[in-house]
Scaffold this active site. Structure first.
Site, PDB file in Angstrom:
ATOM      1  N   SER A 229       0.831  -1.199   0.000  1.00  0.00           N
ATOM      2  CA  SER A 229       0.000   0.000   0.000  1.00  0.00           C
ATOM      3  C   SER A 229       0.872   1.257   0.000  1.00  0.00           C
ATOM      4  CB  SER A 229      -0.965  -0.044   1.192  1.00  0.00           C
ATOM      5  OG  SER A 229      -2.007   0.888   1.052  1.00  0.00           O
TER       6      SER A 229
ATOM      7  N   ASP B 299     -10.261  -3.637  -5.432  1.00  0.00           N
ATOM      8  CA  ASP B 299      -9.586  -2.904  -4.356  1.00  0.00           C
ATOM      9  C   ASP B 299      -9.965  -1.431  -4.438  1.00  0.00           C
ATOM     10  OD1 ASP B 299      -7.908  -1.769  -2.498  1.00  0.00           O
ATOM     11  OD2 ASP B 299      -6.040  -2.394  -3.469  1.00  0.00           O
TER      12      ASP B 299
ATOM     13  N   HIS C  54      -7.646  -5.538  -0.790  1.00  0.00           N
ATOM     14  CA  HIS C  54      -6.476  -4.708  -0.503  1.00  0.00           C
ATOM     15  C   HIS C  54      -5.493  -5.475   0.373  1.00  0.00           C
ATOM     16  CE1 HIS C  54      -4.311  -0.942  -0.305  1.00  0.00           C
ATOM     17  NE2 HIS C  54      -4.237  -1.042   1.011  1.00  0.00           N
TER      18      HIS C  54
END
Length: 375
Positions: free
Chosen positions: A189, A315, A344
């Site tokens: 991320s 996502d 995610h």
């Protein structure tokens, strides 16, 4: 009437979910420039690109996978050794080493970067890949940003997605300490955004031999719009914003002359936190300016070491339309992988939330390629 209906649902729902999970299973799409060394190595090493990705039968949807992994996946207890890194400006960060038995100065190293408020001991999505790498006999080091991982802020400098200089300092330190070991960066991320921006900044002079980016937003502006929609705002965005506020709340006195701290404490979105805290702290003109500088999508041509990216269509944090597949297909160094499901950083395949998933498989196969079959 009620009891038979309940019994029917109990029997039918699992069957339906199981059938649906197999119906939506598909081989991941991948994007890599034809005729390149990277393409040949990818096709000979990444077996996951030949197999269907089967999302967990009872949890096939991206949002539920993300939540289930976050809530029910354990954080394995691993014997890390803490090292405090002192920066030139007086700040500090904690990095955590996990060294397998028999390792020496040539043992490959995987450098992990957690997500936006993640750190070593509270990020299951990092710890399970760390365990995977350790079991392969590789050294692991988790890089905690300033203010996280139990190391208090010493200066007014924190971290953001567009400014990878702290990571550059740490990567150089590791490379100087272990010059004969191959090194792979693995970012999740926002950690992946920092890693990508580091690779774009350093090009062929990077202190790493390869990169792996998991579930990183390619365009932070579009990602912010996406997670501010009703469902992701309710489930994810407000929760992350609270964590960000809680992270800086103990430092009100430190930042009182730089930001409106009452405004910071009222933030309930990531963009709101960026606007009230990150923008004035780092001198960006606006959120748009910050997000433009942090974006990954415009920097594919700047990546000069082999790097794989993994994203899922479902996502919210990384809208698939932002992935620059055409640019990736023109790159000698980037391979992009997109699954239809996986959420995610989740990418569950088993009914057990703690079981090995696609991220661990990719890390194992990509790591083998970088460490043993790419020179």
């Amino acid at each position: 009437m009620v009891l038979p209906l309940i019994l029917t649902l109990v029997i039918v729902a699992p069957i339906f979910l199981w059938m649906y999970s197999w119906y939506i299973s598909a081989i991941p799409k991948h994007y890599v420039k034809p005729g390149t060394k990277l393409q040949k190595k990818v096709h000979s090493n990444l077996r996951i690109l030949e197999q269907k990705y089967h999302p967990s039968w009872w949890c096939p949807f991206g949002t539920t996978q993300t939540v289930v992994r976050q809530i029910f996946r354990d954080c394995p207890s691993l014997p890390f050794t803490r090292e405090i890194v002192e920066f030139d400006d007086g700040g500090a960060a904690g990095i955590d080493w996990l060294i397998p038995e028999g390792a020496d100065d040539t043992t490959p190293i995987v450098v992990f970067l957690p997500g936006i408020t993640g750190s070593t001991h509270d990020s299951s999505y990092v710890l399970h890949p760390v365990k995977e790498a350790r079991d392969k006999g590789w050294k692991c080091v988790v890089v905690n940003p300033r203010g996280l991982g139990g190391v208090k802020l010493r200066t007014t400098r924190t971290y953001n997605a567009a400014t990878p200089h702290d990571f550059a300092f740490i990567a150089k330190m590791i490379n100087e300490r272990y010059p004969d070991a191959k090194k792979l960066g693995c970012g999740f991320s926002m950690g992946g955004m920092i890693l990508w921006n580091y690779l774009a900044m350093t090009g062929e002079n990077a202190d790493l031999d390869g990169g792996m980016i998991v579930s990183s937003p390619w365009d932070p502006l579009v990602a912010s719009d996406s997670i501010e929609c009703f469902i992701p705002q309710l489930i994810f965005n407000s929760f992350i914003a609270k964590n960000l506020v809680d992270m800086v709340r103990p430092y009100r006195e430190l930042f009182k002359d730089m930001v409106d701290f009452d405004e910071v404490c009222r933030c309930n979105t990531v963009r709101g936190f960026d606007r009230s805290f990150v923008i004035p702290m780092y001198g960006f003109k606006s959120c748009d300016d910050y997000y433009r500088q942090a974006t990954l999508a415009t920097k594919v041509d700047k990546i000069k070491i082999p790097c794989v990216t993994l994203n899922s269509v479902d996502d919210y944090f990384s809208p698939v339309e932002c992935i620059p597949t055409l640019d990736i297909m023109e790159s000698d160094y980037v391979c992009g992988i997109i699954t239809n499901h996986g959420g995610h950083t989740a990418f569950m395949e088993s009914a057990d939330p703690n079981a090995r998933g696609m991220v661990e498989k990719l890390l194992s196969q990509w790591g083998n390629m970088i460490f043993h079959d790419y020179s």
